[in-house]
Design an enzyme around this catalytic site. Sequence first.
Site, PDB file in Angstrom:
ATOM      1  N   HIS A   1      29.780  48.974  50.527  1.00  0.00           N
ATOM      2  CA  HIS A   1      31.206  49.297  50.725  1.00  0.00           C
ATOM      3  C   HIS A   1      31.375  50.772  50.366  1.00  0.00           C
ATOM      4  O   HIS A   1      31.395  51.142  49.191  1.00  0.00           O
ATOM      5  CB  HIS A   1      31.996  48.391  49.770  1.00  0.00           C
ATOM      6  CG  HIS A   1      33.466  48.582  49.731  1.00  0.00           C
ATOM      7  ND1 HIS A   1      34.356  47.682  50.292  1.00  0.00           N
ATOM      8  CD2 HIS A   1      34.241  49.515  49.142  1.00  0.00           C
ATOM      9  CE1 HIS A   1      35.595  48.060  50.059  1.00  0.00           C
ATOM     10  NE2 HIS A   1      35.561  49.182  49.371  1.00  0.00           N
TER      11      HIS A   1
ATOM     12  N   ARG B   1      43.574  45.363  53.956  1.00  0.00           N
ATOM     13  CA  ARG B   1      43.694  45.237  52.492  1.00  0.00           C
ATOM     14  C   ARG B   1      43.347  46.560  51.798  1.00  0.00           C
ATOM     15  O   ARG B   1      44.222  47.270  51.336  1.00  0.00           O
ATOM     16  CB  ARG B   1      42.810  44.079  52.001  1.00  0.00           C
ATOM     17  CG  ARG B   1      43.096  43.613  50.571  1.00  0.00           C
ATOM     18  CD  ARG B   1      42.551  44.479  49.479  1.00  0.00           C
ATOM     19  NE  ARG B   1      41.109  44.726  49.590  1.00  0.00           N
ATOM     20  CZ  ARG B   1      40.461  45.572  48.803  1.00  0.00           C
ATOM     21  NH1 ARG B   1      41.103  46.270  47.877  1.00  0.00           N
ATOM     22  NH2 ARG B   1      39.163  45.776  48.971  1.00  0.00           N
TER      23      ARG B   1
ATOM     24  N   HIS C   1      33.371  54.367  50.436  1.00  0.00           N
ATOM     25  CA  HIS C   1      34.530  55.232  50.683  1.00  0.00           C
ATOM     26  C   HIS C   1      33.943  56.596  51.058  1.00  0.00           C
ATOM     27  O   HIS C   1      32.856  56.962  50.599  1.00  0.00           O
ATOM     28  CB  HIS C   1      35.423  55.302  49.448  1.00  0.00           C
ATOM     29  CG  HIS C   1      36.211  54.029  49.233  1.00  0.00           C
ATOM     30  ND1 HIS C   1      37.551  53.931  49.520  1.00  0.00           N
ATOM     31  CD2 HIS C   1      35.836  52.803  48.802  1.00  0.00           C
ATOM     32  CE1 HIS C   1      37.971  52.697  49.258  1.00  0.00           C
ATOM     33  NE2 HIS C   1      36.948  51.988  48.812  1.00  0.00           N
TER      34      HIS C   1
ATOM     35  N   CYS D   1      42.276  56.518  47.320  1.00  0.00           N
ATOM     36  CA  CYS D   1      41.965  55.879  46.045  1.00  0.00           C
ATOM     37  C   CYS D   1      42.970  56.383  45.033  1.00  0.00           C
ATOM     38  O   CYS D   1      43.072  57.592  44.814  1.00  0.00           O
ATOM     39  CB  CYS D   1      40.550  56.207  45.610  1.00  0.00           C
ATOM     40  SG  CYS D   1      40.178  55.572  43.970  1.00  0.00           S
TER      41      CYS D   1
HETATM   42  P1  HMG Z   1      47.352  41.847  33.076  1.00  0.00           P
HETATM   43  O1  HMG Z   1      48.585  42.675  32.901  1.00  0.00           O
HETATM   44  O2  HMG Z   1      46.360  41.817  31.968  1.00  0.00           O
HETATM   45  O3  HMG Z   1      47.752  40.356  33.533  1.00  0.00           O
HETATM   46  O4  HMG Z   1      46.606  42.333  34.389  1.00  0.00           O
HETATM   47  P2  HMG Z   1      48.481  39.180  32.802  1.00  0.00           P
HETATM   48  O5  HMG Z   1      47.647  37.971  32.982  1.00  0.00           O
HETATM   49  O6  HMG Z   1      48.874  39.570  31.401  1.00  0.00           O
HETATM   50  O7  HMG Z   1      49.816  39.021  33.683  1.00  0.00           O
HETATM   51  C1  HMG Z   1      50.801  40.021  33.774  1.00  0.00           C
HETATM   52  C2  HMG Z   1      51.945  39.489  34.650  1.00  0.00           C
HETATM   53  O8  HMG Z   1      51.513  39.282  35.993  1.00  0.00           O
HETATM   54  C3  HMG Z   1      52.464  38.122  34.192  1.00  0.00           C
HETATM   55  O9  HMG Z   1      53.843  38.086  34.594  1.00  0.00           O
HETATM   56  C4  HMG Z   1      51.676  37.150  35.033  1.00  0.00           C
HETATM   57  O10 HMG Z   1      52.333  35.917  35.173  1.00  0.00           O
HETATM   58  C5  HMG Z   1      51.598  37.888  36.356  1.00  0.00           C
HETATM   59  P3  HMG Z   1      55.031  38.272  33.513  1.00  0.00           P
HETATM   60  O11 HMG Z   1      54.806  37.151  32.546  1.00  0.00           O
HETATM   61  O12 HMG Z   1      54.800  39.636  32.892  1.00  0.00           O
HETATM   62  O13 HMG Z   1      56.257  38.185  34.360  1.00  0.00           O
HETATM   63  N1  HMG Z   1      50.387  37.588  37.130  1.00  0.00           N
HETATM   64  C6  HMG Z   1      50.375  37.325  38.451  1.00  0.00           C
HETATM   65  N2  HMG Z   1      51.370  37.196  39.377  1.00  0.00           N
HETATM   66  C7  HMG Z   1      51.002  36.929  40.652  1.00  0.00           C
HETATM   67  N3  HMG Z   1      49.725  36.840  41.054  1.00  0.00           N
HETATM   68  C8  HMG Z   1      48.700  36.965  40.164  1.00  0.00           C
HETATM   69  C9  HMG Z   1      49.033  37.214  38.809  1.00  0.00           C
HETATM   70  N4  HMG Z   1      48.281  37.409  37.703  1.00  0.00           N
HETATM   71  C10 HMG Z   1      49.112  37.636  36.693  1.00  0.00           C
HETATM   72  N5  HMG Z   1      47.448  36.883  40.588  1.00  0.00           N
HETATM   73  C11 HMG Z   1      45.337  41.668  36.352  1.00  0.00           C
HETATM   74  C12 HMG Z   1      45.408  41.673  34.831  1.00  0.00           C
HETATM   75  C13 HMG Z   1      43.924  41.272  36.764  1.00  0.00           C
HETATM   76  C14 HMG Z   1      46.335  40.682  36.889  1.00  0.00           C
HETATM   77  C15 HMG Z   1      45.646  43.095  36.837  1.00  0.00           C
HETATM   78  O14 HMG Z   1      44.777  43.963  36.166  1.00  0.00           O
HETATM   79  C16 HMG Z   1      45.478  43.239  38.339  1.00  0.00           C
HETATM   80  O15 HMG Z   1      46.234  42.733  39.124  1.00  0.00           O
HETATM   81  N6  HMG Z   1      44.481  44.007  38.768  1.00  0.00           N
HETATM   82  C17 HMG Z   1      44.242  44.202  40.191  1.00  0.00           C
HETATM   83  C18 HMG Z   1      44.452  45.624  40.547  1.00  0.00           C
HETATM   84  C19 HMG Z   1      44.144  45.810  42.003  1.00  0.00           C
HETATM   85  O16 HMG Z   1      44.707  45.166  42.866  1.00  0.00           O
HETATM   86  N7  HMG Z   1      43.188  46.726  42.295  1.00  0.00           N
HETATM   87  C20 HMG Z   1      42.839  47.017  43.646  1.00  0.00           C
HETATM   88  C21 HMG Z   1      41.892  46.062  44.219  1.00  0.00           C
HETATM   89  S1  HMG Z   1      40.220  46.346  43.703  1.00  0.00           S
HETATM   90  C22 HMG Z   1      39.674  47.521  44.826  1.00  0.00           C
HETATM   91  O17 HMG Z   1      40.406  48.004  45.632  1.00  0.00           O
HETATM   92  C23 HMG Z   1      38.222  47.870  44.820  1.00  0.00           C
HETATM   93  C24 HMG Z   1      37.491  47.354  46.059  1.00  0.00           C
HETATM   94  O18 HMG Z   1      38.038  47.872  47.255  1.00  0.00           O
HETATM   95  C25 HMG Z   1      36.026  47.769  45.973  1.00  0.00           C
HETATM   96  C26 HMG Z   1      35.903  49.262  45.647  1.00  0.00           C
HETATM   97  O19 HMG Z   1      36.146  50.106  46.527  1.00  0.00           O
HETATM   98  O20 HMG Z   1      35.600  49.513  44.464  1.00  0.00           O
HETATM   99  C27 HMG Z   1      37.538  45.822  46.120  1.00  0.00           C
HETATM  100 MG    MG Z   2      37.425  49.819  48.159  1.00  0.00          MG
END
Ligand code: HMG
Ligand code: MG
Length: 339
Positions: free
Chosen positions: A247, A14, A249, A280
Amino acid sequence: LASDHVRIVEVGPRDGLQNEKKSISMETKLELIQRLAKTGVTTIEAGSFVPAKWVPQVCIVANQLYIALQPILTQWLLQMASTSEICEHLLTSPPQSHDTIAYNYLVPNIRGLENLVKIMDAKGASAEKPARTLEVSLFAAATEAFSKANTNCTIAESLERIKPIVSLAKSKNIRVRGYVSVALGCPYEGPEVDPTKVADITATLLEMGADEVSVADTTGMGTAPRTNELLKALKAAGIASTDLALHFHDTYGQALVNTIVGLEHGIRIFDSSVGGLGGCPYSKGATGNVSTEDLVHTLHSLGMHTGVSLDEMSRIGAWISAELGRSNDSRAGKATNAR
Ligand code: HMG
Ligand code: MG
Protein backbone atom coordinates in the site's frame (compact mmCIF):
# COMPACT_ATOMS: atom_id res chain seq x y z
CA LEU A 1 -3.12 -16.37 -8.53
CA ALA A 2 -1.10 -16.82 -11.68
CA SER A 3 2.25 -15.14 -11.35
CA ASP A 4 1.41 -12.59 -14.03
CA HIS A 5 -1.91 -11.61 -12.44
CA VAL A 6 -2.07 -8.68 -10.04
CA ARG A 7 -5.07 -7.91 -7.86
CA ILE A 8 -5.63 -4.23 -7.36
CA VAL A 9 -7.40 -3.05 -4.21
CA GLU A 10 -9.10 0.25 -5.05
CA VAL A 11 -8.95 2.36 -1.88
CA GLY A 12 -10.11 5.69 -3.35
CA PRO A 13 -13.58 5.79 -1.75
CA ARG A 14 -12.03 5.27 1.72
CA ASP A 15 -8.33 6.15 2.00
CA GLY A 16 -8.64 8.67 -0.82
CA LEU A 17 -11.79 10.49 0.23
CA GLN A 18 -11.00 10.41 3.97
CA ASN A 19 -8.15 12.80 3.25
CA GLU A 20 -9.80 15.10 0.72
CA LYS A 21 -10.58 18.64 1.84
CA LYS A 22 -13.87 19.02 0.01
CA SER A 23 -16.61 16.69 1.13
CA ILE A 24 -18.89 15.08 -1.41
CA SER A 25 -22.44 13.84 -1.04
CA MET A 26 -23.33 10.26 -0.23
CA GLU A 27 -24.84 9.98 -3.73
CA THR A 28 -21.59 11.02 -5.41
CA LYS A 29 -19.61 8.62 -3.26
CA LEU A 30 -21.99 5.83 -4.16
CA GLU A 31 -21.73 6.75 -7.82
CA LEU A 32 -17.94 6.59 -7.50
CA ILE A 33 -18.17 3.07 -6.08
CA GLN A 34 -20.66 1.99 -8.73
CA ARG A 35 -18.47 3.34 -11.52
CA LEU A 36 -15.37 1.68 -10.07
CA ALA A 37 -17.26 -1.62 -9.91
CA LYS A 38 -17.50 -1.58 -13.71
CA THR A 39 -13.77 -1.14 -14.33
CA GLY A 40 -12.72 -4.70 -13.54
CA VAL A 41 -11.35 -4.10 -10.02
CA THR A 42 -12.36 -6.89 -7.65
CA THR A 43 -11.86 -5.23 -4.26
CA ILE A 44 -13.13 -1.78 -3.36
CA GLU A 45 -12.65 -0.08 0.01
CA ALA A 46 -16.07 1.47 0.40
CA GLY A 47 -15.80 3.28 3.75
CA SER A 48 -14.83 3.25 7.36
CA PHE A 49 -16.79 2.57 10.57
CA VAL A 50 -15.02 5.15 12.72
CA PRO A 51 -16.57 7.26 15.49
CA ALA A 52 -18.13 10.52 14.38
CA LYS A 53 -16.19 12.75 16.78
CA TRP A 54 -12.86 11.11 17.39
CA VAL A 55 -9.80 13.34 17.81
CA PRO A 56 -6.34 11.79 18.21
CA GLN A 57 -4.95 11.96 21.75
CA VAL A 58 -1.47 12.93 20.57
CA CYS A 59 -2.98 15.99 18.94
CA ILE A 60 -4.64 17.06 22.16
CA VAL A 61 -1.32 16.80 23.99
CA ALA A 62 0.56 18.64 21.24
CA ASN A 63 -1.83 21.54 21.21
CA GLN A 64 -0.31 23.43 18.31
CA LEU A 65 -0.30 20.37 16.13
CA TYR A 66 -3.91 19.77 17.09
CA ILE A 67 -4.94 23.27 16.05
CA ALA A 68 -3.16 22.83 12.73
CA LEU A 69 -4.70 19.45 12.04
CA GLN A 70 -8.18 19.85 13.46
CA PRO A 71 -9.89 21.06 10.27
CA ILE A 72 -8.40 18.19 8.31
CA LEU A 73 -9.30 15.60 10.94
CA THR A 74 -12.84 16.87 11.24
CA GLN A 75 -13.13 16.66 7.48
CA TRP A 76 -11.69 13.15 7.54
CA LEU A 77 -14.44 11.96 9.86
CA LEU A 78 -17.17 13.78 7.95
CA GLN A 79 -16.05 12.10 4.75
CA MET A 80 -16.66 8.72 6.36
CA ALA A 81 -20.01 9.69 7.92
CA SER A 82 -22.04 8.11 5.13
CA THR A 83 -20.45 4.65 5.41
CA SER A 84 -23.52 3.02 7.02
CA GLU A 85 -25.79 4.22 4.23
CA ILE A 86 -23.32 3.12 1.57
CA CYS A 87 -22.99 -0.28 3.20
CA GLU A 88 -26.78 -0.69 3.44
CA HIS A 89 -27.15 0.25 -0.18
CA LEU A 90 -24.43 -2.11 -1.44
CA LEU A 91 -25.88 -4.99 0.60
CA THR A 92 -29.44 -4.48 -0.59
CA SER A 93 -29.02 -3.30 -4.17
CA PRO A 94 -25.64 -4.34 -5.43
CA PRO A 95 -25.19 -3.28 -9.05
CA GLN A 96 -25.10 -6.14 -11.59
CA SER A 97 -22.11 -8.44 -11.65
CA HIS A 98 -21.14 -7.32 -8.15
CA ASP A 99 -20.95 -10.93 -6.91
CA THR A 100 -17.34 -10.93 -7.92
CA ILE A 101 -16.50 -7.73 -6.05
CA ALA A 102 -15.50 -7.64 -2.40
CA TYR A 103 -16.51 -4.44 -0.61
CA ASN A 104 -14.16 -3.60 2.20
CA TYR A 105 -14.82 -1.47 5.29
CA LEU A 106 -12.20 -0.25 7.71
CA VAL A 107 -13.00 -0.96 11.37
CA PRO A 108 -10.85 0.64 14.10
CA ASN A 109 -12.30 -1.44 16.94
CA ILE A 110 -14.94 -4.06 17.77
CA ARG A 111 -17.60 -1.36 17.90
CA GLY A 112 -16.96 -0.57 14.21
CA LEU A 113 -17.45 -4.21 13.22
CA GLU A 114 -20.54 -4.53 15.44
CA ASN A 115 -22.05 -1.59 13.59
CA LEU A 116 -21.34 -3.30 10.28
CA VAL A 117 -22.78 -6.61 11.54
CA LYS A 118 -25.96 -4.81 12.70
CA ILE A 119 -26.48 -3.61 9.15
CA MET A 120 -25.79 -7.08 7.76
CA ASP A 121 -28.24 -8.69 10.18
CA ALA A 122 -30.91 -6.07 9.48
CA LYS A 123 -30.54 -6.70 5.77
CA GLY A 124 -30.48 -10.50 6.19
CA ALA A 125 -26.99 -10.62 4.71
CA SER A 126 -25.68 -13.08 7.29
CA ALA A 127 -28.62 -15.49 7.27
CA GLU A 128 -28.88 -17.80 4.27
CA LYS A 129 -26.41 -15.96 2.08
CA PRO A 130 -22.80 -15.93 3.29
CA ALA A 131 -21.37 -12.45 3.15
CA ARG A 132 -18.67 -13.46 0.72
CA THR A 133 -18.56 -10.05 -0.82
CA LEU A 134 -17.77 -8.38 2.50
CA GLU A 135 -14.34 -7.72 3.86
CA VAL A 136 -13.04 -5.67 6.78
CA SER A 137 -9.69 -4.03 7.34
CA LEU A 138 -8.06 -3.75 10.74
CA PHE A 139 -5.03 -1.64 11.35
CA ALA A 140 -1.94 -1.61 13.51
CA ALA A 141 1.12 0.60 13.25
CA ALA A 142 4.84 -0.16 13.19
CA THR A 143 5.77 2.70 15.54
CA GLU A 144 4.44 3.54 19.01
CA ALA A 145 4.01 7.24 18.20
CA PHE A 146 1.83 6.56 15.18
CA SER A 147 -0.13 3.89 17.02
CA LYS A 148 -0.96 6.42 19.73
CA ALA A 149 -1.88 9.10 17.20
CA ASN A 150 -4.03 6.89 14.99
CA THR A 151 -5.65 4.53 17.50
CA ASN A 152 -5.00 6.06 20.92
CA CYS A 153 -3.23 2.97 22.22
CA THR A 154 0.10 1.17 22.16
CA ILE A 155 0.98 -1.36 19.45
CA ALA A 156 0.49 -4.24 21.92
CA GLU A 157 -2.92 -2.88 22.96
CA SER A 158 -3.97 -2.45 19.35
CA LEU A 159 -3.10 -6.09 18.63
CA GLU A 160 -5.16 -7.18 21.66
CA ARG A 161 -8.02 -5.03 20.36
CA ILE A 162 -7.80 -6.76 16.99
CA LYS A 163 -8.23 -10.35 18.32
CA PRO A 164 -11.99 -10.20 19.03
CA ILE A 165 -12.55 -8.30 15.79
CA VAL A 166 -11.01 -11.16 13.80
CA SER A 167 -13.11 -13.74 15.73
CA LEU A 168 -16.36 -11.89 15.14
CA ALA A 169 -15.54 -11.33 11.46
CA LYS A 170 -14.71 -15.00 10.94
CA SER A 171 -17.93 -16.09 12.66
CA LYS A 172 -19.81 -13.95 10.14
CA ASN A 173 -17.86 -15.21 7.15
CA ILE A 174 -16.27 -11.81 6.59
CA ARG A 175 -12.84 -11.79 5.03
CA VAL A 176 -10.18 -10.00 7.10
CA ARG A 177 -7.45 -7.75 5.84
CA GLY A 178 -4.80 -6.33 8.17
CA TYR A 179 -2.81 -3.15 7.67
CA VAL A 180 0.56 -2.29 9.12
CA SER A 181 0.92 1.49 8.87
CA VAL A 182 4.14 3.52 8.72
CA ALA A 183 6.12 0.47 7.60
CA LEU A 184 8.57 2.62 5.60
CA GLY A 185 8.55 5.89 7.50
CA CYS A 186 6.76 7.57 10.36
CA PRO A 187 5.85 11.26 10.61
CA TYR A 188 6.99 11.25 14.27
CA GLU A 189 9.86 8.75 14.34
CA GLY A 190 11.32 9.35 10.86
CA PRO A 191 12.11 7.11 7.88
CA GLU A 192 14.12 4.45 9.72
CA VAL A 193 11.36 2.12 10.84
CA ASP A 194 12.65 -1.27 12.03
CA PRO A 195 11.76 -3.88 9.36
CA THR A 196 11.77 -6.69 11.95
CA LYS A 197 9.09 -4.82 13.90
CA VAL A 198 6.96 -4.65 10.75
CA ALA A 199 7.56 -8.36 10.18
CA ASP A 200 6.59 -9.24 13.78
CA ILE A 201 3.32 -7.31 13.59
CA THR A 202 2.52 -8.75 10.16
CA ALA A 203 3.17 -12.29 11.40
CA THR A 204 0.97 -11.67 14.46
CA LEU A 205 -1.91 -10.44 12.32
CA LEU A 206 -1.65 -13.50 10.07
CA GLU A 207 -1.48 -15.83 13.10
CA MET A 208 -4.61 -14.19 14.46
CA GLY A 209 -6.41 -15.13 11.26
CA ALA A 210 -6.02 -12.22 8.86
CA ASP A 211 -6.42 -13.45 5.28
CA GLU A 212 -3.85 -10.98 4.02
CA VAL A 213 -1.82 -8.10 5.38
CA SER A 214 -1.27 -4.87 3.52
CA VAL A 215 2.06 -3.34 4.43
CA ALA A 216 1.65 0.41 4.16
CA ASP A 217 4.00 3.24 3.33
CA THR A 218 1.66 5.76 4.93
CA THR A 219 3.94 8.77 4.49
CA GLY A 220 5.42 7.84 1.09
CA MET A 221 8.95 7.99 2.56
CA GLY A 222 9.80 4.52 1.24
CA THR A 223 12.63 4.08 -1.23
CA ALA A 224 13.53 1.10 -3.41
CA PRO A 225 16.45 -0.08 -1.21
CA ARG A 226 14.42 0.17 1.99
CA THR A 227 11.41 -1.54 0.37
CA ASN A 228 13.80 -4.30 -0.65
CA GLU A 229 15.14 -4.58 2.93
CA LEU A 230 11.64 -4.67 4.34
CA LEU A 231 10.49 -7.40 1.96
CA LYS A 232 13.60 -9.42 2.78
CA ALA A 233 12.81 -9.09 6.49
CA LEU A 234 9.22 -10.23 5.90
CA LYS A 235 10.48 -13.27 3.99
CA ALA A 236 13.08 -14.04 6.68
CA ALA A 237 10.23 -14.07 9.20
CA GLY A 238 8.60 -16.85 7.18
CA ILE A 239 5.82 -14.71 5.69
CA ALA A 240 4.68 -15.86 2.25
CA SER A 241 4.50 -13.22 -0.47
CA THR A 242 0.98 -14.48 -1.27
CA ASP A 243 -0.18 -13.33 2.19
CA LEU A 244 1.00 -9.77 1.54
CA ALA A 245 -0.25 -6.66 -0.20
CA LEU A 246 1.61 -3.38 -0.61
CA HIS A 247 0.00 0.00 0.00
CA PHE A 248 2.00 2.94 -1.28
CA HIS A 249 1.34 6.62 -0.83
CA ASP A 250 3.15 8.59 -3.52
CA THR A 251 4.46 11.63 -1.63
CA TYR A 252 7.98 11.43 -3.06
CA GLY A 253 7.00 9.84 -6.38
CA GLN A 254 8.54 6.51 -5.39
CA ALA A 255 5.41 4.36 -5.32
CA LEU A 256 5.83 2.80 -8.77
CA VAL A 257 9.53 2.10 -8.27
CA ASN A 258 8.69 0.47 -4.96
CA THR A 259 5.89 -1.46 -6.67
CA ILE A 260 8.43 -3.00 -9.04
CA VAL A 261 10.56 -4.02 -6.06
CA GLY A 262 7.44 -5.63 -4.62
CA LEU A 263 6.74 -7.49 -7.86
CA GLU A 264 10.28 -8.84 -7.84
CA HIS A 265 9.61 -10.22 -4.37
CA GLY A 266 6.50 -12.00 -5.61
CA ILE A 267 3.87 -9.60 -4.28
CA ARG A 268 0.75 -9.65 -6.45
CA ILE A 269 -1.68 -7.47 -4.50
CA PHE A 270 -1.34 -3.68 -4.59
CA ASP A 271 -3.53 -0.89 -3.19
CA SER A 272 -4.14 2.31 -5.12
CA SER A 273 -6.67 5.08 -5.46
CA VAL A 274 -8.31 6.43 -8.60
CA GLY A 275 -6.95 9.85 -9.57
CA GLY A 276 -4.39 9.50 -6.75
CA LEU A 277 -7.05 10.79 -4.35
CA GLY A 278 -6.08 11.59 -0.82
CA GLY A 279 -3.29 12.97 1.28
CA CYS A 280 -2.14 12.38 4.81
CA PRO A 281 -3.30 14.48 7.77
CA TYR A 282 0.00 13.83 9.55
CA SER A 283 2.50 14.91 6.90
CA LYS A 284 2.58 18.35 5.35
CA GLY A 285 2.70 18.16 1.56
CA ALA A 286 1.90 14.46 1.52
CA THR A 287 0.00 13.25 -1.49
CA GLY A 288 -2.49 10.44 -1.72
CA ASN A 289 -2.17 6.81 -2.60
CA VAL A 290 -0.45 5.91 -5.84
CA SER A 291 -3.03 6.44 -8.56
CA THR A 292 -4.77 3.35 -9.90
CA GLU A 293 -4.35 4.56 -13.48
CA ASP A 294 -0.56 4.90 -13.08
CA LEU A 295 -0.36 1.52 -11.37
CA VAL A 296 -2.44 -0.19 -14.08
CA HIS A 297 -0.39 1.45 -16.84
CA THR A 298 2.89 0.32 -15.27
CA LEU A 299 1.68 -3.22 -14.58
CA HIS A 300 0.33 -3.62 -18.12
CA SER A 301 3.57 -2.27 -19.57
CA LEU A 302 5.36 -5.07 -17.68
CA GLY A 303 3.08 -7.69 -19.21
CA MET A 304 1.10 -8.20 -16.01
CA HIS A 305 -2.67 -8.67 -16.08
CA THR A 306 -5.00 -6.73 -13.80
CA GLY A 307 -8.38 -7.12 -15.49
CA VAL A 308 -8.80 -3.36 -15.02
CA SER A 309 -9.69 -1.07 -17.91
CA LEU A 310 -7.27 1.85 -18.00
CA ASP A 311 -9.68 3.85 -20.21
CA GLU A 312 -12.58 3.43 -17.78
CA MET A 313 -10.43 4.13 -14.74
CA SER A 314 -9.01 7.26 -16.37
CA ARG A 315 -12.47 8.65 -17.07
CA ILE A 316 -13.43 8.11 -13.43
CA GLY A 317 -10.23 9.79 -12.24
CA ALA A 318 -11.06 12.91 -14.26
CA TRP A 319 -14.69 12.91 -13.13
CA ILE A 320 -14.08 12.49 -9.38
CA SER A 321 -11.23 15.04 -9.44
CA ALA A 322 -13.63 17.56 -10.98
CA GLU A 323 -16.30 16.71 -8.38
CA LEU A 324 -13.76 17.40 -5.64
CA GLY A 325 -12.47 20.57 -7.29
CA ARG A 326 -8.92 19.21 -7.26
CA SER A 327 -6.36 18.42 -9.92
CA ASN A 328 -6.23 14.95 -11.36
CA ASP A 329 -3.06 13.48 -9.84
CA SER A 330 -2.73 10.62 -12.30
CA ARG A 331 -0.32 11.23 -15.14
CA ALA A 332 -1.31 8.03 -16.97
CA GLY A 333 -4.96 8.97 -16.44
CA LYS A 334 -4.54 12.44 -17.95
CA ALA A 335 -2.55 11.08 -20.89
CA THR A 336 -5.11 8.34 -21.52
CA ASN A 337 -7.98 10.83 -21.48
CA ALA A 338 -6.12 13.11 -23.89
CA ARG A 339 -5.60 10.36 -26.51
P1 HMG B 1 -10.75 6.45 21.69
O1 HMG B 1 -11.06 7.90 21.88
O2 HMG B 1 -9.72 5.83 22.56
O3 HMG B 1 -12.11 5.59 21.71
O4 HMG B 1 -10.32 6.22 20.18
P2 HMG B 1 -13.14 5.26 22.84
O5 HMG B 1 -13.36 3.79 22.82
O6 HMG B 1 -12.75 5.89 24.15
O7 HMG B 1 -14.47 5.98 22.30
C1 HMG B 1 -14.58 7.37 22.15
C2 HMG B 1 -16.00 7.69 21.67
O8 HMG B 1 -16.24 7.17 20.36
C3 HMG B 1 -17.09 7.06 22.55
O9 HMG B 1 -18.22 7.93 22.44
C4 HMG B 1 -17.39 5.76 21.85
O10 HMG B 1 -18.68 5.28 22.15
C5 HMG B 1 -17.28 6.17 20.39
P3 HMG B 1 -18.62 8.94 23.64
O11 HMG B 1 -18.86 8.02 24.80
O12 HMG B 1 -17.41 9.83 23.84
O13 HMG B 1 -19.82 9.64 23.09
N1 HMG B 1 -16.84 5.09 19.50
C6 HMG B 1 -17.41 4.80 18.31
N2 HMG B 1 -18.49 5.32 17.66
C7 HMG B 1 -18.79 4.79 16.44
N3 HMG B 1 -18.05 3.84 15.84
C8 HMG B 1 -16.97 3.30 16.46
C9 HMG B 1 -16.63 3.80 17.75
N4 HMG B 1 -15.62 3.51 18.60
C10 HMG B 1 -15.76 4.29 19.66
N5 HMG B 1 -16.25 2.38 15.84
C11 HMG B 1 -10.43 4.76 18.25
C12 HMG B 1 -10.01 4.91 19.70
C13 HMG B 1 -9.80 3.49 17.69
C14 HMG B 1 -11.93 4.67 18.18
C15 HMG B 1 -9.91 5.99 17.48
O14 HMG B 1 -8.54 6.09 17.74
C16 HMG B 1 -10.17 5.89 15.99
O15 HMG B 1 -11.27 5.97 15.52
N6 HMG B 1 -9.11 5.76 15.20
C17 HMG B 1 -9.26 5.65 13.76
C18 HMG B 1 -8.63 6.82 13.10
C19 HMG B 1 -8.74 6.66 11.61
O16 HMG B 1 -9.82 6.51 11.06
N7 HMG B 1 -7.58 6.68 10.92
C20 HMG B 1 -7.56 6.57 9.50
C21 HMG B 1 -7.66 5.19 9.02
S1 HMG B 1 -6.13 4.31 9.12
C22 HMG B 1 -5.35 4.75 7.65
O17 HMG B 1 -5.82 5.54 6.90
C23 HMG B 1 -4.09 4.03 7.29
C24 HMG B 1 -4.27 3.08 6.11
O18 HMG B 1 -4.71 3.75 4.95
C25 HMG B 1 -2.93 2.41 5.81
C26 HMG B 1 -1.81 3.45 5.72
O19 HMG B 1 -1.73 4.18 4.71
O20 HMG B 1 -1.07 3.50 6.72
C27 HMG B 1 -5.28 1.97 6.45
MG1 MG C 1 -3.33 4.72 3.48
